[in-house]
Design a protein around this motif. Structure first.
Motif, mmCIF file in Angstrom:
data_model
loop_
_atom_site.group_PDB
_atom_site.id
_atom_site.type_symbol
_atom_site.label_atom_id
_atom_site.label_comp_id
_atom_site.label_asym_id
_atom_site.label_seq_id
_atom_site.Cartn_x
_atom_site.Cartn_y
_atom_site.Cartn_z
ATOM 1 N N GLY A 102 -24.513 4.537 72.396
ATOM 2 C CA GLY A 102 -22.944 4.469 72.260
ATOM 3 C C GLY A 102 -22.795 4.278 70.588
ATOM 4 N N GLY A 103 -23.359 2.977 70.163
ATOM 5 C CA GLY A 103 -23.140 2.502 68.841
ATOM 6 C C GLY A 103 -23.954 3.601 67.824
ATOM 7 N N VAL A 104 -24.782 4.160 68.247
ATOM 8 C CA VAL A 104 -25.458 5.116 67.045
ATOM 9 C C VAL A 104 -24.589 6.252 67.018
ATOM 10 C CG1 VAL A 104 -27.096 7.003 66.879
ATOM 11 C CG2 VAL A 104 -28.021 4.541 67.528
ATOM 12 N N ILE A 105 -23.896 6.957 68.151
ATOM 13 C CA ILE A 105 -22.931 7.877 68.119
ATOM 14 C C ILE A 105 -21.613 7.674 67.496
ATOM 15 C CG2 ILE A 105 -21.595 9.297 69.452
ATOM 16 C CD1 ILE A 105 -24.727 10.124 69.542
ATOM 17 N N GLY A 106 -21.454 6.155 67.786
ATOM 18 C CA GLY A 106 -19.929 5.660 67.043
ATOM 19 C C GLY A 106 -20.012 5.776 65.342
ATOM 20 N N VAL A 107 -21.219 5.376 64.927
ATOM 21 C CA VAL A 107 -21.293 5.385 63.618
ATOM 22 C C VAL A 107 -21.468 6.665 62.907
ATOM 23 C CG1 VAL A 107 -23.188 4.713 61.656
ATOM 24 C CG2 VAL A 107 -22.650 3.133 63.698
ATOM 25 N N ALA A 108 -22.166 7.647 63.707
ATOM 26 C CA ALA A 108 -22.009 9.062 63.311
ATOM 27 C C ALA A 108 -20.869 9.651 63.187
ATOM 28 C CB ALA A 108 -23.012 9.992 64.067
ATOM 29 N N VAL A 109 -19.948 9.497 64.111
ATOM 30 C CA VAL A 109 -18.500 9.881 64.325
ATOM 31 C C VAL A 109 -17.636 9.101 63.268
ATOM 32 C CG1 VAL A 109 -16.624 9.846 65.815
ATOM 33 C CG2 VAL A 109 -18.651 10.460 66.763
ATOM 34 N N MET A 110 -17.882 8.119 62.887
ATOM 35 C CA MET A 110 -17.116 7.196 61.801
ATOM 36 C C MET A 110 -17.376 7.850 60.748
ATOM 37 S SD MET A 110 -14.852 5.318 63.330
ATOM 38 C CE MET A 110 -14.340 4.662 61.704
ATOM 39 N N LEU B 27 -7.524 14.307 64.186
ATOM 40 C CA LEU B 27 -9.097 14.170 63.866
ATOM 41 C C LEU B 27 -9.604 12.711 64.838
ATOM 42 C CD1 LEU B 27 -9.684 15.004 60.132
ATOM 43 C CD2 LEU B 27 -10.417 16.167 62.327
ATOM 44 N N CYS B 28 -8.730 11.668 64.803
ATOM 45 C CA CYS B 28 -9.262 10.746 65.539
ATOM 46 C C CYS B 28 -9.183 10.850 67.078
ATOM 47 C CB CYS B 28 -8.253 9.332 65.291
ATOM 48 S SG CYS B 28 -8.545 8.747 63.563
ATOM 49 N N CYS B 29 -8.166 11.564 67.437
ATOM 50 C CA CYS B 29 -8.378 11.900 69.032
ATOM 51 C C CYS B 29 -9.366 12.694 69.373
ATOM 52 C CB CYS B 29 -6.769 12.251 69.353
ATOM 53 S SG CYS B 29 -5.589 11.329 69.053
ATOM 54 N N TYR B 30 -9.647 13.959 68.588
ATOM 55 C CA TYR B 30 -10.555 14.824 68.971
ATOM 56 C C TYR B 30 -11.941 14.138 68.880
ATOM 57 C CZ TYR B 30 -13.388 19.121 69.152
ATOM 58 O OH TYR B 30 -14.084 19.860 69.416
ATOM 59 N N CYS B 31 -11.946 13.371 67.704
ATOM 60 C CA CYS B 31 -13.638 12.659 67.380
ATOM 61 C C CYS B 31 -13.856 11.825 68.470
ATOM 62 C CB CYS B 31 -13.532 12.116 65.859
ATOM 63 S SG CYS B 31 -13.531 13.360 64.719
ATOM 64 N N SER B 32 -12.710 11.003 68.866
ATOM 65 C CA SER B 32 -12.991 10.117 70.022
ATOM 66 C C SER B 32 -13.635 10.884 71.446
ATOM 67 C CB SER B 32 -11.784 9.293 70.522
ATOM 68 O OG SER B 32 -11.304 8.436 69.280
ATOM 69 N N LEU B 33 -13.044 11.892 71.757
ATOM 70 C CA LEU B 33 -13.502 12.661 72.701
ATOM 71 C C LEU B 33 -14.806 13.327 72.598
ATOM 72 C CD1 LEU B 33 -10.252 14.245 73.831
ATOM 73 C CD2 LEU B 33 -11.455 12.529 75.142
ATOM 74 N N ILE B 34 -15.153 13.843 71.363
ATOM 75 C CA ILE B 34 -16.479 14.539 71.328
ATOM 76 C C ILE B 34 -17.486 13.477 71.048
ATOM 77 C CG2 ILE B 34 -16.340 14.817 68.746
ATOM 78 C CD1 ILE B 34 -17.594 17.452 69.085
ATOM 79 N N GLY B 35 -17.269 12.052 70.586
ATOM 80 C CA GLY B 35 -18.123 11.056 70.567
ATOM 81 C C GLY B 35 -18.445 10.628 71.716
ATOM 82 N N LEU B 36 -17.268 10.445 72.658
ATOM 83 C CA LEU B 36 -17.660 10.026 74.118
ATOM 84 C C LEU B 36 -18.776 10.922 74.754
ATOM 85 C CD1 LEU B 36 -17.020 8.006 76.418
ATOM 86 C CD2 LEU B 36 -14.845 9.580 76.999
#
Length: 236
Positions: free
Chosen positions: A126-134, A152-161
């Motif tokens: 989750g941390g790796v994906i979170g860094v990539a999304v951020m 973008l924040c809303c969408y990126c949160s969902l695709i990151g999850l």
């Protein structure tokens, strides 16, 4: 026959190749239709969702019992249908309809996440994906309005999850099942596709953007579908 040699870590038999042939034909059809600027909108829309319809048919060909007894496969089908709806809506030259199309993809990611499940948790992944999304979000925010950043924040949160749940059984794991690796690859490709699309829409024109966006998008859908289907084939 294993497809490791061509970059897909799952094994497909001759029946699978036959069932997937319409998908690859449909991708070629969309590529040709997409290059014809004078093509009617309904033709473009139909050609765009045709590969996803082929993936749905690929799943349905496994039989009624296979689908009815596997809730993850049912969620995958719903995700593909919401993706198809999003594909059509994104073609419309209307901002409000475009937002609805993005919402369809957001719902699709919810069903993908649900299909991948929440075990193991794997906070490192989750941390790796979170860094990539951020990193991607930070870049896109430099050329976006406040309202666009919020969306973008809303969408990126969902695709990151979704990507986190796809990669949780793979990243930092000593034992990686081939179907799960395939699904994880699909999640990364989905993020690449959406990042290139957003960059082209908000920041600057990306060379060959349509080829890159749709190529990675269709491969993402294929890999996610194969990963989830092949994993569930092993469940009695």
């Amino acid at each position: 026959m294993s497809l490791c040699k061509v970059g897909l870590p799952v094994s497909l038999d001759n029946n699978d190749f036959g069932r997937l042939l319409p998908f690859f034909v449909a991708v070629c059809i969309h590529t040709i239709v997409g290059s014809i600027t004078s093509a009617p909108l309904w033709v473009k829309g139909l050609s765009k969702i045709l590969p996803l319809i082929c993936l749905c048919v690929f799943i349905l060909n496994h039989g009624k019992d296979f689908i009815s007894q596997r809730r993850r496969v049912q969620r995958l089908l719903l995700a593909l249908l919401f993706s198809a709806a999003g594909d059509v809506l994104l073609l419309m030259n209307n901002t409000k309809i475009f937002i609805v199309g993005a919402a369809m993809f957001a719902l699709a990611h919810c069903f993908y996440t649900w299909a991948f499940g929440f075990e193991p948790l794997n906070m490192k992944a989750g941390g790796v994906i979170g860094v990539a999304v951020m990193l991607g979000l930070t870049f896109l925010s430099t050329c976006s309005t406040i309202n666009q950043v919020l969306l973008l924040c809303c969408y990126c949160s969902l695709i990151g999850l979704m990507s986190w749940r796809a990669n949780a059984p793979v990243l930092f794991c000593s034992h990686r099942l081939p179907p799960r690796v395939t699904g994880a690859m699909g999640a990364w490709l989905f993020m690449v596709s959406d990042f290139v699309l957003a960059t082209n829409l908000l920041c600057f024109t990306v060379p060959f953007q349509n080829l890159i966006v749709m190529g990675t998008y269709y491969m993402a859908q294929l890999f996610i579908t194969l990963g989830l289907v092949k994993e569930n084939e092993k469940i009695d």
